[in-house]
Design an enzyme around this catalytic site. Structure first.
Site, PDB file in Angstrom:
ATOM      1  N   ASP A 140       0.855  -1.188   0.000  1.00 12.58           N
ATOM      2  CA  ASP A 140       0.000   0.000   0.000  1.00 12.58           C
ATOM      3  C   ASP A 140       0.889   1.235   0.000  1.00 12.58           C
ATOM      4  O   ASP A 140       1.504   1.567   1.005  1.00 12.58           O
ATOM      5  CB  ASP A 140      -0.905  -0.007   1.235  1.00 12.58           C
TER       6      ASP A 140
HETATM    7  C1  GLC Z   1      -3.369   4.777  -0.003  1.00 13.08           C
HETATM    8  C2  GLC Z   1      -4.472   3.951   0.604  1.00 13.08           C
HETATM    9  C3  GLC Z   1      -4.951   2.823  -0.265  1.00 13.08           C
HETATM   10  C4  GLC Z   1      -4.951   3.242  -1.724  1.00 13.08           C
HETATM   11  C5  GLC Z   1      -3.508   3.498  -2.120  1.00 13.08           C
HETATM   12  C6  GLC Z   1      -3.394   3.941  -3.586  1.00 13.08           C
HETATM   13  O1  GLC Z   1      -2.277   4.819   0.869  1.00 13.08           O
HETATM   14  O2  GLC Z   1      -4.205   3.419   1.894  1.00 13.08           O
HETATM   15  O3  GLC Z   1      -6.274   2.454   0.185  1.00 13.08           O
HETATM   16  O4  GLC Z   1      -5.511   2.225  -2.532  1.00 13.08           O
HETATM   17  O5  GLC Z   1      -2.882   4.476  -1.295  1.00 13.08           O
HETATM   18  O6  GLC Z   1      -3.993   5.203  -3.743  1.00 13.08           O
END
Ligand code: GLC
Length: 733
Positions: A303
């Protein structure tokens, strides 16, 4: 999903008939999954062989390239062109700022397919959380419909718009059970309950993936954030989560298992630490549970910077350690940070991570690219990509979903629905004209597309009703609709609040409207279950409208003018005070249940889980069970109840079934939702609603963490909310 590994070597079967000789040679080495399944555990031999052949050609750099997912930023397009050509980009994380277009998609994909050495197409991922261009209510809102088909419909529209635009996978569904509404991300899931997060998460997966990823209007689902993210300390996003092994097994893992069973092709490892082990470098959850126990064959994505952030968690000292620990634990693809690209070669050299693990990670990603048919069909129809956005049909779906998500919490003297003789209505409140109704994840939405509350109320008013804009000046009116709530900046990722009470300015607006107009209908545009205690006695009616998306104003009008019955119910408790957090319906009783209150306030919600009013009323009678006992080995009890629509309007009702394991090896929740049905009942009619209870619904993890179904007595409740149920007992033998 039943996977049958069949190795059938049928030498030959010679069938003779009069003039024909049929010789059948079968040598089948095939894995056959259950028919009609989208499940990522479905493998086919031909694809696996192609992947093996490709892996044999790939250099280590090209393999690591596949495991790298940079963020598609507009300012670094040149660097990215070079990186694509060198085979350093396996997938892209697309965000709103990337300004993705069908043209840009084809341009970048063409470089990958026609200019890189092996021509491996790129997978594009995007946060399609509740819509792509047509935006739906935030997921906590749609979950309030308690309607899996409705959730699927929203996901299906989002998938179609996204895929036609060049997106192959959504970083969604978020299935984090959430019981602390200070946490801004409670807005993104299905609330406090395990069963609802299971069923709504699976519905989103099915909606995204439809009848196959090779279709031009379906996308892959990526279940997130694996796992336990909703336990963030103090409701502060990304804080550590102290979760007992049993709570992990009983509460936080089941919704993710439901996503595997529904066919999710990817999982996103979370940003927090799970009882001390960073989720992104957690071999137990990522490999032992997800891949080994559950047989998940898709790929795990980090993430954002969660791989490099393992350093700040303090379980590794440097980037090489972060890369090695994340990949070895089971995080296959690194989003945004570049430790895999820069440090995996030396980590492999030093034996911190094996080539087998690298190959397995690449194989998992390539599997999804083959299922998306990207090798044979990498480009999109640019014209269609633009045409398929925000169609009238998609708007109509958004309007229906939004109205089915709105919860009527109060309706004194049936002030609602409004009708032709409601006279002149003042519309006031700072959110009456706002188009900030896309929640935190705005997809590819355009704010100009939004139908605001005032616009919808004015455009759809019944004859005889006058709508006046009272946002800047007093008007002479018979009642008021006050639009309050919270802006999208108050919830969602990293938007946590220390007090979830409706803010003072909004409370003031309600009080002033009450003074001026005597009757007030309060409409709350929110992402989380706000504390409404300051206005609950002032308002004549309260409607939770959520951040209702593109069609917000039309959906609101449909509900307030009675074109649509409010059927939604809470999927998280609406509390009396922030100080009550955490307070949820399925907590465990203490040894002194009578003493589990505060001295200044009863520890009970303002509006309980599973609650919502309707423009009609339902009566529950005659709860009965097919047998007072059930065998724990294959038994079954049929539960029946009569539900009567006692009002004047036909409508749907959400019938809920709860159980409680009275004596078990460990203390069990005082109530657990185990099933629900949304049924349509004509006014004046009564229907019989039936449920089946089977042993698998009664299993739990005992003090040895074994999943068991134990003999013993159970409470059974069936009703229209967690606090209005008929009760019976049954015994498991
Ligand atoms: C963020 C979020 C995640 C999201 C990712 C890409 O940190 O925690 O839910 O899909 O980045 O945007």
């Amino acid at each position: 999903m039943i996977k049958l590994h069949l190795k059938l070597h049928i030498k030959s079967i010679i069938l003779y008939s009069f003039s024909f000789l049929m010789l059948l040679f079968f040598s089948i080495d095939t894995v056959i999954a259950a028919a009609g399944s989208n499940n990522s555990t479905q493998l086919d031999n031909a694809t696996e062989s192609k992947i093996t052949a490709l892996l044999e050609k790939m250099t280590l750099d090209e393999k690591i390239g596949q495991l790298s997912q940079p963020v598609l930023f507009i300012e670094s397009r040149e660097d990215l062109r070079e990186a694509i050509k060198k085979g350093e980009v396996g997938s892209f994380c697309v965000i709103k700022k990337s300004q993705i277009t069908p043209e840009l998609y084809n341009e970048l994909q063409r470089i990958a397919v026609e200019e890189s050495r092996l021509g491996i197409p790129i997978l594009f991922g995007f946060d399609v959380i509740h819509g792509f261009r047509t935006i739906f209510p935030n997921p906590l809102g749609i979950s309030s419909s308690w309607n899996e088909q409705t959730m699927m419909d929203a996901a299906d529209v989002a998938a179609s718009e996204a895929r036609y635009f060049g997106i192959h996978m959504a970083f969604s569904p978020m299935v984090d059970v959430a019981r602390d509404p200070r946490w801004g991300r409670i807005a993104e899931g299905a609330g406090e309950d395990v069963e609802l997060n299971k069923r709504m998460g699976a519905a989103i997966v099915r909606g995204f993936m439809g009848d196959g990823l090779d279709k031009p209007d379906q996308i892959g689902a990526c279940a997130k954030h694996f796992v336990g993210y909703g336990m963030a300390l103090g409701g502060r996003d990304k804080q550590f989560c102290e979760i007992s092994p049993r709570t992990l097994l009983d509460t936080y893992l089941p919704p993710f298992k439901a996503c595997v069973d529904a066919g999710a092709v990817s999982f996103m490892a979370a940003l927090h630490d799970i009882s001390g082990v960073p989720a992104t470098a957690n071999h137990y959850t990522l490999t032992e549970v997800l891949k080994d126990d559950w047989g998940f064959n898709g790929f795990v994505l980090s993430d954002w910077d969660s791989v490099v952030e393992v350093i700040s968690h303090g379980t590794v000292a440097d980037e090489e350690g972060a890369a090695a620990s994340a990949l070895a634990a089971g995080t296959d693809v690194e989003m945004k940070s570049t430790t895999y690209k820069e440090y995996l070669p030396q980590a492999i050299e030093s034996g911190k991570v094996s080539m087998d693990r690298v190959d397995d990670a690449v194989r998992r990603l390539l599997r999804i690219k083959y299922r998306l048919n990207l090798f044979d069909n990498p480009y999109i129809d640019v014209k269609k990509g633009h045409e398929m956005q925000l169609t009238q049909e998609n708007r109509a779906t958004a309007r229906r979903v939004a109205s089915e998500s709105m919860i009527l919490l109060k309706n004194d003297n049936e002030i609602l629905p409004l009708s032709g003789n409601s006279g002149t209505i003042a519309v006031t409140g700072s959110l009456a004209h706002t188009n900030d109704l896309y929640g935190h994840w705005k997809g590819n939405g355009n704010f100009n597309d939004v139908v605001t509350a005032f616009a919808g109320l004015d455009a759809n008013k019944p004859s005889g009703v006058k709508i006046l804009d009272a946002t800047n000046s007093d008007v002479d009116a018979d009642m008021a609709i006050v639009c309050v709530g919270e802006p999208s900046s108050a919830f969602g990722e990293s938007n946590d609040v220390s007090d979830i009470t409706l803010t003072a300015d909004h409370v003031k607006a309600v009080k002033e409207a009450k003074e001026k107009y005597k009757k007030v209908i309060v409409v709350v545009f929110c992402g989380r279950p706000l504390v409404l205690t300051p206005i609950v006695d002032i308002a004549d009616a309260i409607l939770i409208a959520w951040h209702a998306g593109t069609e917000a104003g039309n959906a609101l009008a449909d509900i307030l003018y009675g074109k649509v019955n409010p059927t939604a119910k809470t999927t998280c408790s609406f509390l009396k005070s922030t100080g009550h957090i955490p307070l949820y319906y399925s907590d465990r009783k203490s040894g002194r249940p009578k003493e589990d209150n505060y001295t200044d306030m009863m520890a009970e919600p303002l509006f309980p889980f599973g609650f919502g009013l309707n423009y009609t009323t339902f009566e529950y009678r005659n709860l009965r069970i097919s047998s007072p006992t059930m065998s724990k080995d294959g038994g079954k009890i049929i539960v029946s109840i009569d539900v009567r629509n006692a009002g004047r309007r036909p409508s749907e009702e959400i019938v809920q079934l709860y159980i409680h394991d009275i004596v078990a090896d460990v203390t069990r929740p005082q109530m657990e939702l185990k099933d629900f049905k949304k049924v349509y009942i004509k006014n004046g009619e009564s229907i019989i609603v039936k449920f089946e209870i089977t042993p698998d619904q009664l299993s739990y993890f005992n003090s040895k963490l074994e999943e068991v179904v134990e003999p013993g007595e159970f409470d059974l409740w069936v009703g229209g909310s967690s606090t209005t149920c008929l009760h019976k007992n049954f015994v498991v033998e």
